[in-house]
Design a protein around this motif. Structure first.
Motif, PDB file in Angstrom:
ATOM      1  N   GLN A 232       0.938  -1.298   0.033  1.00  9.36           N
ATOM      2  CA  GLN A 232      -0.011   0.127  -0.034  1.00  9.36           C
ATOM      3  C   GLN A 232       0.903   1.234   0.031  1.00  9.36           C
ATOM      4  O   GLN A 232       1.971   1.208   0.315  1.00  9.36           O
TER       5      GLN A 232
ATOM      6  N   GLN B  48      -6.304   6.684   8.492  1.00 10.48           N
ATOM      7  CA  GLN B  48      -6.360   5.539   9.570  1.00 10.48           C
ATOM      8  C   GLN B  48      -6.324   5.930  10.806  1.00 10.48           C
ATOM      9  O   GLN B  48      -7.140   4.923  11.583  1.00 10.48           O
TER      10      GLN B  48
ATOM     11  N   TYR C 247     -11.548   6.229  18.535  1.00 10.88           N
ATOM     12  CA  TYR C 247     -11.554   5.175  17.536  1.00 10.88           C
ATOM     13  C   TYR C 247     -11.210   3.612  18.444  1.00 10.88           C
ATOM     14  O   TYR C 247     -12.018   2.651  18.338  1.00 10.88           O
TER      15      TYR C 247
ATOM     16  N   GLY D  72      -2.010  -2.219  12.529  1.00 10.97           N
ATOM     17  CA  GLY D  72      -0.768  -1.904  12.248  1.00 10.97           C
ATOM     18  C   GLY D  72       0.063  -0.739  13.367  1.00 10.97           C
ATOM     19  O   GLY D  72       1.350  -0.773  13.589  1.00 10.97           O
ATOM     20  N   GLU D  73      -0.803   0.322  13.703  1.00 14.45           N
ATOM     21  CA  GLU D  73      -0.321   1.578  14.517  1.00 14.45           C
ATOM     22  C   GLU D  73       0.056   0.814  15.828  1.00 14.45           C
ATOM     23  O   GLU D  73       0.985   1.585  16.568  1.00 14.45           O
TER      24      GLU D  73
ATOM     25  N   ASP E  16      -0.607  -8.346  11.116  1.00 12.87           N
ATOM     26  CA  ASP E  16      -0.582  -7.264  10.320  1.00 12.87           C
ATOM     27  C   ASP E  16       0.206  -7.705   9.189  1.00 12.87           C
ATOM     28  O   ASP E  16       1.345  -8.241   9.031  1.00 12.87           O
ATOM     29  N   ILE E  17      -0.237  -7.489   7.720  1.00 10.74           N
ATOM     30  CA  ILE E  17       0.564  -7.917   6.638  1.00 10.74           C
ATOM     31  C   ILE E  17       1.738  -6.754   6.299  1.00 10.74           C
ATOM     32  O   ILE E  17       2.749  -7.450   5.855  1.00 10.74           O
TER      33      ILE E  17
ATOM     34  N   ASP F   4      -0.251 -12.114   6.312  1.00 13.80           N
ATOM     35  CA  ASP F   4      -1.436 -11.735   5.834  1.00 13.80           C
ATOM     36  C   ASP F   4      -2.414 -12.565   6.830  1.00 13.80           C
ATOM     37  O   ASP F   4      -2.413 -13.813   7.205  1.00 13.80           O
ATOM     38  N   ALA F   5      -3.467 -11.877   7.414  1.00 20.21           N
ATOM     39  CA  ALA F   5      -4.298 -12.226   8.315  1.00 20.21           C
ATOM     40  C   ALA F   5      -5.252 -13.496   7.732  1.00 20.21           C
ATOM     41  O   ALA F   5      -5.666 -14.327   8.429  1.00 20.21           O
TER      42      ALA F   5
ATOM     43  N   ASP G 168      -9.201  -4.987  12.850  1.00 25.80           N
ATOM     44  CA  ASP G 168      -8.843  -3.601  12.822  1.00 25.80           C
ATOM     45  C   ASP G 168      -8.175  -3.422  11.384  1.00 25.80           C
ATOM     46  O   ASP G 168      -6.825  -3.046  11.205  1.00 25.80           O
TER      47      ASP G 168
ATOM     48  N   THR H 292      -7.913  -2.264   7.138  1.00 29.05           N
ATOM     49  CA  THR H 292      -7.989  -1.120   6.329  1.00 29.05           C
ATOM     50  C   THR H 292      -9.658  -1.420   5.759  1.00 29.05           C
ATOM     51  O   THR H 292      -9.935  -2.594   5.508  1.00 29.05           O
TER      52      THR H 292
ATOM     53  N   PRO I  25      -5.221  -4.887   0.418  1.00 27.87           N
ATOM     54  CA  PRO I  25      -4.869  -6.307   0.956  1.00 27.87           C
ATOM     55  C   PRO I  25      -6.135  -6.935   1.815  1.00 27.87           C
ATOM     56  O   PRO I  25      -5.878  -7.858   2.229  1.00 27.87           O
ATOM     57  N   SER I  26      -6.879  -5.918   2.449  1.00 27.36           N
ATOM     58  CA  SER I  26      -7.747  -6.245   3.502  1.00 27.36           C
ATOM     59  C   SER I  26      -9.193  -6.928   2.558  1.00 27.36           C
ATOM     60  O   SER I  26      -9.940  -7.638   3.187  1.00 27.36           O
TER      61      SER I  26
ATOM     62  N   LEU J 288     -10.358 -10.472   2.934  1.00 25.56           N
ATOM     63  CA  LEU J 288     -11.054 -10.760   4.533  1.00 25.56           C
ATOM     64  C   LEU J 288     -12.638 -10.442   4.684  1.00 25.56           C
ATOM     65  O   LEU J 288     -13.040 -10.872   5.455  1.00 25.56           O
TER      66      LEU J 288
ATOM     67  N   GLN K 149     -14.177  -3.096  12.832  1.00 21.80           N
ATOM     68  CA  GLN K 149     -14.432  -1.667  12.270  1.00 21.80           C
ATOM     69  C   GLN K 149     -15.049  -2.078  11.037  1.00 21.80           C
ATOM     70  O   GLN K 149     -14.568  -2.990  10.162  1.00 21.80           O
TER      71      GLN K 149
HETATM   72  N1  SAM Z   1      -8.347   2.357  11.745  1.00 16.29           N
HETATM   73  C1  SAM Z   1      -8.184   1.999  10.634  1.00 16.29           C
HETATM   74  C2  SAM Z   1      -9.047   2.324   9.390  1.00 16.29           C
HETATM   75  O1  SAM Z   1      -9.538   3.343   9.388  1.00 16.29           O
HETATM   76  O2  SAM Z   1      -9.438   1.688   8.525  1.00 16.29           O
HETATM   77  C3  SAM Z   1      -7.372   0.577  10.677  1.00 16.29           C
HETATM   78  C4  SAM Z   1      -6.120   0.811  11.195  1.00 16.29           C
HETATM   79  S1  SAM Z   1      -4.807  -0.397  10.622  1.00 16.29           S
HETATM   80  C5  SAM Z   1      -3.607   0.819  10.098  1.00 16.29           C
HETATM   81  C6  SAM Z   1      -5.039  -1.319   9.284  1.00 16.29           C
HETATM   82  C7  SAM Z   1      -4.112  -2.379   9.084  1.00 16.29           C
HETATM   83  O3  SAM Z   1      -4.621  -3.406   8.370  1.00 16.29           O
HETATM   84  C8  SAM Z   1      -2.837  -2.021   8.308  1.00 16.29           C
HETATM   85  O4  SAM Z   1      -1.831  -1.760   9.016  1.00 16.29           O
HETATM   86  C9  SAM Z   1      -2.783  -2.786   7.216  1.00 16.29           C
HETATM   87  O5  SAM Z   1      -1.316  -3.221   6.901  1.00 16.29           O
HETATM   88  C10 SAM Z   1      -3.542  -3.976   7.526  1.00 16.29           C
HETATM   89  N2  SAM Z   1      -4.101  -5.106   6.895  1.00 16.29           N
HETATM   90  C11 SAM Z   1      -4.470  -4.874   5.477  1.00 16.29           C
HETATM   91  N3  SAM Z   1      -4.870  -5.918   5.044  1.00 16.29           N
HETATM   92  C12 SAM Z   1      -4.423  -7.181   5.609  1.00 16.29           C
HETATM   93  C13 SAM Z   1      -4.221  -8.628   5.733  1.00 16.29           C
HETATM   94  N4  SAM Z   1      -4.675  -8.989   4.605  1.00 16.29           N
HETATM   95  N5  SAM Z   1      -3.899  -9.101   6.781  1.00 16.29           N
HETATM   96  C14 SAM Z   1      -3.150  -8.326   7.837  1.00 16.29           C
HETATM   97  N6  SAM Z   1      -3.531  -7.146   7.859  1.00 16.29           N
HETATM   98  C15 SAM Z   1      -3.897  -6.227   6.919  1.00 16.29           C
END
Ligand code: SAM
Length: 295
Positions: free
Chosen positions: A36, A57, A66, A90-91, A111-112, A143-144, A161, A163, A170-171, A174, A196
Protein backbone atom coordinates in the motif's frame (compact mmCIF):
# COMPACT_ATOMS: atom_id res chain seq x y z
CA UNK A 1 0.01 30.86 10.98
CA UNK A 2 0.93 31.10 7.29
CA UNK A 3 -1.85 32.12 4.94
CA UNK A 4 -3.71 29.20 3.40
CA UNK A 5 -2.06 29.63 -0.01
CA UNK A 6 1.37 28.75 1.49
CA UNK A 7 0.31 25.43 3.01
CA UNK A 8 0.72 22.03 1.42
CA UNK A 9 -2.54 20.07 1.71
CA UNK A 10 -3.52 16.47 2.29
CA UNK A 11 -6.91 16.15 0.63
CA UNK A 12 -8.93 13.12 1.62
CA UNK A 13 -11.42 12.57 -1.15
CA UNK A 14 -14.53 10.72 0.10
CA UNK A 15 -16.51 10.95 -3.14
CA UNK A 16 -16.07 12.79 -6.43
CA UNK A 17 -17.76 15.85 -4.86
CA UNK A 18 -16.68 15.57 -1.21
CA UNK A 19 -13.27 16.10 0.40
CA UNK A 20 -11.62 17.17 3.66
CA UNK A 21 -8.48 19.34 3.42
CA UNK A 22 -5.79 19.03 6.11
CA UNK A 23 -2.88 21.49 6.06
CA UNK A 24 0.44 19.60 6.32
CA UNK A 25 2.99 20.94 8.84
CA UNK A 26 5.44 18.11 8.31
CA UNK A 27 5.75 14.94 6.25
CA UNK A 28 7.67 12.27 8.16
CA UNK A 29 7.36 9.63 5.47
CA UNK A 30 5.65 9.11 2.13
CA UNK A 31 6.20 6.07 -0.06
CA UNK A 32 4.94 2.71 -1.25
CA UNK A 33 5.37 -0.59 0.55
CA UNK A 34 4.76 -3.96 -1.11
CA UNK A 35 1.08 -3.64 -0.14
CA UNK A 36 0.00 0.00 0.00
CA UNK A 37 0.92 3.68 -0.17
CA UNK A 38 1.89 5.02 3.26
CA UNK A 39 2.08 8.61 4.47
CA UNK A 40 2.89 9.81 7.98
CA UNK A 41 2.19 13.53 8.31
CA UNK A 42 1.52 16.17 10.97
CA UNK A 43 -1.35 18.64 10.75
CA UNK A 44 -2.15 21.60 13.04
CA UNK A 45 -5.51 20.31 14.29
CA UNK A 46 -5.09 16.51 14.35
CA UNK A 47 -1.35 16.22 15.11
CA UNK A 48 0.35 13.20 13.55
CA UNK A 49 -1.71 11.09 11.14
CA UNK A 50 -1.27 7.75 9.42
CA UNK A 51 -2.67 7.65 5.89
CA UNK A 52 -2.83 4.43 3.84
CA UNK A 53 -3.80 4.58 0.17
CA UNK A 54 -5.13 8.10 0.69
CA UNK A 55 -7.40 6.96 3.54
CA UNK A 56 -6.90 8.34 7.07
CA UNK A 57 -6.25 5.47 9.50
CA UNK A 58 -5.93 7.41 12.73
CA UNK A 59 -4.81 10.73 14.16
CA UNK A 60 -2.96 11.64 17.32
CA UNK A 61 -5.74 13.98 18.46
CA UNK A 62 -8.63 11.53 18.38
CA UNK A 63 -7.32 7.98 17.87
CA UNK A 64 -8.51 7.07 21.37
CA UNK A 65 -12.13 7.63 20.33
CA UNK A 66 -11.74 5.02 17.61
CA UNK A 67 -9.53 2.53 19.47
CA UNK A 68 -11.42 2.59 22.79
CA UNK A 69 -14.67 2.03 20.87
CA UNK A 70 -13.22 -0.86 18.89
CA UNK A 71 -11.74 -2.68 21.89
CA UNK A 72 -13.54 -1.98 25.15
CA UNK A 73 -17.21 -2.83 24.55
CA UNK A 74 -16.10 -6.27 23.31
CA UNK A 75 -13.71 -6.95 26.19
CA UNK A 76 -16.22 -5.62 28.74
CA UNK A 77 -18.74 -8.21 27.54
CA UNK A 78 -16.45 -11.16 28.36
CA UNK A 79 -16.04 -13.08 31.61
CA UNK A 80 -12.60 -14.35 30.55
CA UNK A 81 -10.32 -12.49 28.21
CA UNK A 82 -7.06 -14.44 28.40
CA UNK A 83 -6.38 -14.81 24.64
CA UNK A 84 -7.15 -12.00 22.20
CA UNK A 85 -6.47 -11.82 18.45
CA UNK A 86 -6.16 -8.61 16.40
CA UNK A 87 -6.35 -8.72 12.60
CA UNK A 88 -4.43 -5.72 11.19
CA UNK A 89 -4.00 -2.89 13.68
CA UNK A 90 -0.56 -1.81 12.35
CA UNK A 91 -0.19 1.35 14.49
CA UNK A 92 -0.23 -0.68 17.72
CA UNK A 93 -3.03 1.32 19.40
CA UNK A 94 -5.50 -1.59 19.36
CA UNK A 95 -2.78 -3.75 20.95
CA UNK A 96 -2.19 -0.99 23.53
CA UNK A 97 -5.87 -0.85 24.48
CA UNK A 98 -6.17 -4.66 24.80
CA UNK A 99 -3.06 -4.89 26.97
CA UNK A 100 -4.37 -2.24 29.36
CA UNK A 101 -6.33 -5.13 30.92
CA UNK A 102 -4.02 -7.13 33.20
CA UNK A 103 -6.18 -10.25 32.79
CA UNK A 104 -5.25 -10.55 29.09
CA UNK A 105 -2.59 -13.26 29.12
CA UNK A 106 -1.61 -12.90 25.47
CA UNK A 107 -2.59 -10.72 22.55
CA UNK A 108 -1.68 -11.85 19.05
CA UNK A 109 -1.64 -9.19 16.34
CA UNK A 110 -1.35 -10.15 12.66
CA UNK A 111 -0.57 -7.35 10.23
CA UNK A 112 0.45 -7.92 6.63
CA UNK A 113 2.68 -4.88 6.35
CA UNK A 114 5.89 -4.92 8.40
CA UNK A 115 6.81 -1.50 7.06
CA UNK A 116 3.60 0.06 8.44
CA UNK A 117 4.39 -1.51 11.82
CA UNK A 118 8.01 -0.25 11.72
CA UNK A 119 6.99 3.25 10.59
CA UNK A 120 4.41 3.37 13.38
CA UNK A 121 7.01 2.36 15.97
CA UNK A 122 9.38 5.02 14.63
CA UNK A 123 7.07 7.98 14.01
CA UNK A 124 3.94 7.21 16.05
CA UNK A 125 5.27 5.72 19.32
CA UNK A 126 2.36 7.32 21.24
CA UNK A 127 -0.03 4.89 19.53
CA UNK A 128 1.71 1.72 20.79
CA UNK A 129 2.84 3.37 24.04
CA UNK A 130 5.09 0.41 24.88
CA UNK A 131 2.61 -2.30 23.82
CA UNK A 132 4.96 -3.78 21.22
CA UNK A 133 7.49 -4.44 24.01
CA UNK A 134 4.92 -5.99 26.37
CA UNK A 135 5.85 -9.69 26.87
CA UNK A 136 2.14 -10.56 26.38
CA UNK A 137 2.24 -9.20 22.79
CA UNK A 138 2.79 -11.67 19.95
CA UNK A 139 3.19 -9.66 16.74
CA UNK A 140 3.09 -11.63 13.50
CA UNK A 141 3.87 -10.01 10.17
CA UNK A 142 1.74 -11.87 7.67
CA UNK A 143 -1.56 -12.04 5.87
CA UNK A 144 -4.44 -12.41 8.33
CA UNK A 145 -6.23 -14.54 5.74
CA UNK A 146 -3.44 -17.13 5.72
CA UNK A 147 -3.13 -16.92 9.51
CA UNK A 148 -6.82 -17.71 10.00
CA UNK A 149 -6.58 -20.72 7.71
CA UNK A 150 -3.51 -22.17 9.48
CA UNK A 151 -4.00 -21.20 13.11
CA UNK A 152 -5.80 -23.68 15.37
CA UNK A 153 -6.01 -21.73 18.62
CA UNK A 154 -9.12 -20.14 20.06
CA UNK A 155 -9.59 -16.61 21.28
CA UNK A 156 -11.98 -14.95 23.71
CA UNK A 157 -12.10 -11.92 21.42
CA UNK A 158 -11.15 -11.40 17.78
CA UNK A 159 -10.78 -7.75 16.85
CA UNK A 160 -10.63 -6.81 13.19
CA UNK A 161 -8.80 -3.52 12.70
CA UNK A 162 -8.22 -3.85 8.98
CA UNK A 163 -8.13 -1.17 6.31
CA UNK A 164 -11.33 -0.46 4.40
CA UNK A 165 -12.00 -3.26 1.90
CA UNK A 166 -11.30 -1.11 -1.17
CA UNK A 167 -10.98 -3.07 -4.39
CA UNK A 168 -7.17 -3.24 -4.46
CA UNK A 169 -6.59 -3.20 -0.70
CA UNK A 170 -4.91 -6.24 0.89
CA UNK A 171 -7.83 -6.34 3.36
CA UNK A 172 -10.41 -6.88 0.61
CA UNK A 173 -10.32 -10.73 0.63
CA UNK A 174 -11.01 -10.75 4.39
CA UNK A 175 -14.45 -9.23 3.91
CA UNK A 176 -16.25 -12.30 2.67
CA UNK A 177 -18.63 -14.84 4.17
CA UNK A 178 -16.11 -17.73 4.17
CA UNK A 179 -13.67 -15.70 6.21
CA UNK A 180 -16.38 -14.60 8.63
CA UNK A 181 -17.05 -18.33 9.15
CA UNK A 182 -13.31 -19.08 9.64
CA UNK A 183 -13.19 -16.32 12.25
CA UNK A 184 -16.14 -17.78 14.10
CA UNK A 185 -14.36 -21.15 14.28
CA UNK A 186 -11.43 -19.47 16.05
CA UNK A 187 -13.68 -17.96 18.76
CA UNK A 188 -13.72 -19.62 22.19
CA UNK A 189 -17.20 -20.47 23.55
CA UNK A 190 -18.88 -17.24 24.61
CA UNK A 191 -16.41 -15.22 22.53
CA UNK A 192 -16.94 -11.92 20.72
CA UNK A 193 -15.88 -10.88 17.23
CA UNK A 194 -15.75 -7.12 16.73
CA UNK A 195 -14.80 -5.30 13.57
CA UNK A 196 -14.30 -1.80 12.32
CA UNK A 197 -17.14 -1.79 9.84
CA UNK A 198 -16.99 1.28 7.60
CA UNK A 199 -19.03 4.45 7.75
CA UNK A 200 -22.46 5.04 9.25
CA UNK A 201 -22.89 8.45 7.62
CA UNK A 202 -26.40 9.01 6.19
CA UNK A 203 -24.88 9.21 2.70
CA UNK A 204 -22.80 6.06 2.91
CA UNK A 205 -24.21 3.24 5.05
CA UNK A 206 -24.48 0.54 2.41
CA UNK A 207 -21.17 -1.24 3.00
CA UNK A 208 -21.82 -1.33 6.73
CA UNK A 209 -25.31 -2.74 6.24
CA UNK A 210 -23.94 -5.39 3.87
CA UNK A 211 -21.41 -6.52 6.50
CA UNK A 212 -24.15 -6.62 9.16
CA UNK A 213 -26.49 -8.64 6.93
CA UNK A 214 -23.75 -11.19 6.18
CA UNK A 215 -22.77 -11.57 9.82
CA UNK A 216 -26.39 -11.93 10.97
CA UNK A 217 -26.49 -15.25 9.07
CA UNK A 218 -23.86 -16.63 11.46
CA UNK A 219 -24.30 -15.07 14.91
CA UNK A 220 -27.24 -14.85 17.28
CA UNK A 221 -26.40 -11.26 18.23
CA UNK A 222 -24.98 -8.77 15.72
CA UNK A 223 -24.98 -5.21 16.95
CA UNK A 224 -23.95 -2.07 15.06
CA UNK A 225 -22.55 0.80 17.03
CA UNK A 226 -20.93 4.03 15.92
CA UNK A 227 -19.36 7.27 16.93
CA UNK A 228 -18.20 10.40 15.17
CA UNK A 229 -14.45 10.30 14.50
CA UNK A 230 -13.39 13.87 13.67
CA UNK A 231 -10.24 12.86 11.74
CA UNK A 232 -12.37 10.64 9.48
CA UNK A 233 -14.88 13.49 9.09
CA UNK A 234 -17.54 10.84 9.43
CA UNK A 235 -19.61 8.68 11.73
CA UNK A 236 -17.62 5.47 12.06
CA UNK A 237 -19.35 2.13 12.58
CA UNK A 238 -18.35 -1.11 14.24
CA UNK A 239 -20.04 -4.51 14.50
CA UNK A 240 -20.06 -6.71 17.60
CA UNK A 241 -20.97 -10.36 16.98
CA UNK A 242 -21.56 -13.09 19.52
CA UNK A 243 -23.73 -16.13 20.14
CA UNK A 244 -23.59 -15.56 23.88
CA UNK A 245 -23.97 -11.89 24.63
CA UNK A 246 -25.91 -8.95 23.23
CA UNK A 247 -23.51 -6.03 23.59
CA UNK A 248 -26.29 -3.47 23.31
CA UNK A 249 -27.63 -4.70 26.64
CA UNK A 250 -24.45 -4.60 28.74
CA UNK A 251 -25.23 -3.35 32.22
CA UNK A 252 -23.66 -0.12 33.46
CA UNK A 253 -22.35 -1.83 36.59
CA UNK A 254 -20.52 -4.42 34.49
CA UNK A 255 -18.94 -1.71 32.30
CA UNK A 256 -17.93 0.34 35.37
CA UNK A 257 -16.25 -2.70 36.91
CA UNK A 258 -14.48 -3.49 33.62
CA UNK A 259 -13.24 0.09 33.16
CA UNK A 260 -12.03 0.21 36.78
CA UNK A 261 -9.84 -2.82 35.96
CA UNK A 262 -8.01 -1.05 33.10
CA UNK A 263 -4.50 0.31 33.55
CA UNK A 264 -4.69 4.12 33.26
CA UNK A 265 -7.67 6.31 32.45
CA UNK A 266 -10.04 6.12 29.52
CA UNK A 267 -10.54 9.16 27.32
CA UNK A 268 -13.83 8.25 25.66
CA UNK A 269 -15.44 5.01 26.77
CA UNK A 270 -17.50 4.42 29.91
CA UNK A 271 -21.00 3.18 30.68
CA UNK A 272 -22.67 6.39 29.52
CA UNK A 273 -20.69 6.43 26.27
CA UNK A 274 -21.62 2.77 25.76
CA UNK A 275 -25.32 3.67 25.87
CA UNK A 276 -24.77 6.47 23.36
CA UNK A 277 -22.72 4.51 20.82
CA UNK A 278 -25.14 1.55 20.82
CA UNK A 279 -28.17 3.79 20.42
CA UNK A 280 -28.79 4.09 16.68
CA UNK A 281 -30.75 6.74 14.77
CA UNK A 282 -33.85 5.72 12.87
CA UNK A 283 -32.31 6.13 9.37
CA UNK A 284 -29.54 3.66 10.26
CA UNK A 285 -31.94 1.17 11.87
CA UNK A 286 -34.04 1.31 8.70
CA UNK A 287 -30.99 0.68 6.50
CA UNK A 288 -29.97 -2.27 8.68
CA UNK A 289 -33.45 -3.78 8.48
CA UNK A 290 -33.48 -3.80 4.66
CA UNK A 291 -32.95 -6.95 2.65
CA UNK A 292 -30.03 -6.68 0.31
CA UNK A 293 -26.79 -8.18 -0.90
CA UNK A 294 -24.30 -10.02 1.29
CA UNK A 295 -20.56 -10.66 0.95
N1 SAM B 1 -8.40 2.46 11.70
C1 SAM B 1 -8.24 1.86 10.48
C2 SAM B 1 -9.13 2.33 9.37
O1 SAM B 1 -9.58 3.43 9.45
O2 SAM B 1 -9.32 1.62 8.38
C3 SAM B 1 -7.53 0.56 10.39
C4 SAM B 1 -6.17 0.76 10.99
S1 SAM B 1 -4.85 -0.32 10.79
C5 SAM B 1 -3.57 0.78 10.27
C6 SAM B 1 -5.16 -1.24 9.30
C7 SAM B 1 -4.08 -2.29 9.07
O3 SAM B 1 -4.63 -3.38 8.34
C8 SAM B 1 -2.86 -1.82 8.27
O4 SAM B 1 -1.73 -1.76 9.10
C9 SAM B 1 -2.72 -2.87 7.16
O5 SAM B 1 -1.38 -3.22 6.88
C10 SAM B 1 -3.51 -4.03 7.75
N2 SAM B 1 -3.97 -5.02 6.76
C11 SAM B 1 -4.59 -4.82 5.57
N3 SAM B 1 -4.82 -5.99 4.95
C12 SAM B 1 -4.35 -6.97 5.77
C13 SAM B 1 -4.31 -8.39 5.69
N4 SAM B 1 -4.75 -9.05 4.62
N5 SAM B 1 -3.76 -9.06 6.73
C14 SAM B 1 -3.28 -8.42 7.82
N6 SAM B 1 -3.27 -7.06 7.94
C15 SAM B 1 -3.81 -6.35 6.93
Amino acid sequence: MPKTEYWQWYVEQFAPTEAHHHAIEETYYAGRTEFQHVAVIRTPVFGKMLVLDGDTQSSQADERIYHESLVHPALAALDRRDEVLILGGGEGATLREVLRRPDVARCTMVDIDGQVVDLSKRFLPEWGDGAFEDPRARVIIGDALAFLREDRESYAAIISDLTEPLEDSPSNPLFCEDVFVDIKRRLAPGGVYVLQASTAGFHNMRLHAKMARTLRRHYRFVRSFFTHVPAFDNDWAFLACSDAVDLAGLEAARIDAYVAGLRGENYFYDAETHRRIFSLPLYLRRELAKDGDVF
